[in-house]
Scaffold this motif. Structure first.
Motif: not given
Ligand SMILES: C[S@@+](CC[C@H](N)C(=O)[O-])C[C@H]1O[C@@H](n2cnc3c(N)ncnc32)[C@H](O)[C@@H]1O
Length: 607
Positions: A381-383, A385-387, A389, A391-392, A419, A426, A441
């Motif tokens: 998920s986008r979350e 991905l962000r947690s 760290e 990048s897009d 999303e 993602r 990761y």
């Protein structure tokens, strides 16, 4: 052999100690008029006892599914008519065919084979009970490796069904068995395909065989050389296809087919020369002058009409049907040889490409969606991905589940909605040099043992993702009533839940109109020939199958027609869940598809 300590192993020891676990046919034991009769009549059959006593894992390992009595009767009748002197059952199991044949008074010399020691014991015990051991030879051996040159007047079989990656033959069994019959077999051939070839080879001239196998070979690519062999040698006389086999074969979620084979009295007919260009085109008249009686069984409420049809003295007309549950055809070899896939041919008869249509391959190429090898790890998920760290540019938008795509058009707004709901959208494309977060990761993946996974072990590095451009059109891999095609307006990637369709000769407007055509129910009926039908009516396309779908040649359509198709596609999306409205839109869609085909035909006529 059964592994020590397992239930199968304990059962094998019981047999060795002389314990009889497998009874005889109840009707044989019944003593007429006695009070014990009722209980004896309901005594379980050897198959039922086998199912009760032998663990499912053991049965799966040997591909053990037992033939229902009515089907066994039908198959035995094909052989019994000839009163064969020698018979073979190469996958005998508890022995339903042998019992049925003996009950019919077929007393020829019988050879029974099974690879499984427990099946052999079950069979031997039930034969001993019936005092039917005379004129019977039993071999516990792998039929595919059976070292004997014996040939038979009659062969009956329900071969094992084992997925090809569960086959554990050390040698190249496909080449060996294929060579014996002069057939180039695919390594994806199911074990039952090997049985079909070996059975035909072991028939004497004039001999007959009845074989029960799943129906999937009729549409699968691995079935093509088998079908060619059966036709070229004039072996296949009748073919029955059960489209909803679960009504006849409880517990088996697949389609089923019955082959009625006869080797001509002069031996196998020698096939003529094959043209070098396409394997399905033949130079020889001789191979194409036969015909096969085919019976498509829609629902097997009663097998009686099937029996009558099969054994009718007169051949049926080209297409007739004594019962609404059957479609009967007499299909010439020439037509069967032309068609790689037979399901739709048996059901709907031969079809030709309508005027103004082309096969999809003229307009597009296809590919399967991206296989990650570990969806939970790579598709996040986008979350997430962000947690982590990341990048897009590492986590690129990608759809992973068919259920995440609602209609026939997928937009950026749809992606945003997914999303917002925390869906996995993602796909991780790592690239060197890895950032600190990416390395962290990836190391987590190593800790989870991912580099050893089947698909990932072959990638370098193991976390490299398949690279391919997003496809403008998606084709759902599975469907129940329809196969769904989606216009990927958002331009995002897709996993294997969808196949990718890349138009190569169309503008964006033409491609969107193509999606509308592909979703037209009437078009899907035309395309049915390319579908693989799985148990319970589940529909499936492979990427290669898609290329043979007939579509109107939209390169010659007017803008007005194209726009109208695109609008109807959106109306169809909006009508989902409202069957009467869907029906109305589908009718309008069919008119628009017709119009597109007429325009293409007119263009053809004027050029
Ligand atoms: C689908 S069952 C059919 C049994 C029985 N003839 C019937 O129709 O009910 C297939 C049988 O083939 C046996 N079998 C599996 N692999 C075999 C092989 N390579 N050679 C011979 N028999 C095999 C299994 O043990 C099983 O009993």
């Amino acid at each position: 052999m059964a592994r020590p300590g397992t239930k199968a192993d304990r059962l094998a020891k019981d047999f060795a100690a002389g314990q009889v676990l497998f009874g005889a046919e109840p009707t044989r034991l019944a003593s007429s008029g006695s009070s014990a009769e009722a209980s004896v009549l309901t005594a379980p059959s050897p198959e039922e006892l086998f199912l009760e006593n032998i663990p499912a894992s053991h049965r799966r390992q040997y591909g053990q599914f037992f033939t229902p009595r009515p089907i066994a009767e039908l198959m035995c009748e094909w052989l019994a008519i000839r009163q064969p002197a020698t018979l073979l059952d190469p996958a005998v199991g508890p022995g339903i065919f042998v019992r049925t044949l003996r009950e019919r008074g077929v007393n020829g010399h019988l050879t029974a084979i099974d690879k499984d020691p427990l099946a052999v014991t079950a069979f031997r015990q039930s034969m001993a009970r019936q005092k039917w051991l005379d004129n019977l030879q039993i071999h516990q051996v792998d039929f595919l490796r059976w070292d004997s040159s014996e040939k038979f007047d009659a062969i009956i079989a329900n071969p094992p069904y084992v997925r090809h990656h569960d086959l554990h033959y050390g040698e190249d069994i496909f080449a060996k068995i294929g060579q014996r019959s002069g057939v180039a077999l695919s390594r994806l051939t199911n074990i039952y395909g090997l049985f079909i070839l070996e059975i035909c080879r072991r028939l004497k001239p004039g001999g007959r065989a009845a074989i029960l196998v799943p129906g999937e070979w009729l549409n699968a690519n691995f079935g093509v050389p088998l079908k060619r062999h059966l036709l070229q040698h004039h072996l296949l006389k009748h073919l029955v296809y059960f489209s909803h086999a679960e009504s006849v074969f409880p517990d088996v979620l697949t389609t089923a087919s019955l082959l009625f084979v006869e080797k001509s009295a002069g031996g196998e007919k020698v096939p003529g020369k094959l043209s070098g260009t396409t394997p399905m085109v033949l130079d020889s008249e001789r191979e194409t002058d036969g015909a096969v009686k085919t019976i498509f069984v829609h629902s097997a409420q009663s097998l009686a009409p099937l029996r009558e049809t099969l054994f009718a003295a007169q051949p049926s007309s080209l297409s007739s049907s004594p019962s609404p549950s059957l479609t009967i055809r007499t299909l010439p070899h020439a037509i069967l040889l032309e068609q790689g896939k037979w399901n739709a041919l048996l059901e709907h008869g031969p079809t030709t490409l309508p005027v103004g249509f082309v096969y999809l391959e003229e307009l597009a190429t296809t590919r399967r969606g991206i296989a990650t090898g570990a969806n939970q790890f790579f598709h996040v998920s986008r979350e997430a991905l962000r947690s982590a760290e990341l990048s897009d540019d590492i986590g690129r938008p990608c759809v992973g589940r068919a259920a995440d795509v609602e209609g026939y058009r997928f937009t950026l707004a749809d992606l945003e909605k997914l999303e917002a709901r925390g869906k996995r959208t993602r796909l991780l494309h790592f690239h060197d040099p890895l950032t600190t977060a990416a390395r962290r990761y990836v190391e987590e993946g190593v800790r989870l043992g991912l580099p050893k996974r089947y698909l990932l072990a072959s990638r370098k590095p193991w976390y490299a993702m398949e690279a391919r451009p997003p496809s403008p059109i998606w084709a759902a891999v599975f469907g129940r009533k329809e196969l769904r095609f989606v216009w990927n307006e958002a331009g995002v990637q897709n996993l294997t839940t969808f196949h990718c369709v890349y138009p190569h000769a169309l503008t964006s407007l033409q491609s969107q109109a193509l999606v509308a055509c592909l979703n037209c129910t009437w078009m899907q009926q035309l395309a049915a020939e390319q579908q693989r039908v799985y148990g319970g009516g589940l529909l499936k396309y492979e990427p290669r199958d898609l290329l043979r779908i007939p579509v109107p040649d939209l390169r010659h359509s007017s803008n007005e027609t194209l726009n109208s198709l695109v609008e109807l596609s959106d109306s169809l999306s909006a009508a989902r869940g409202n069957p009467p409205l869907c029906h109305t839109v589908q009718q309008q869609l069919r008119t628009a598809v017709d119009q597109a085909a007429r325009e293409a035909a007119a263009n053809l006529a004027s050029s």
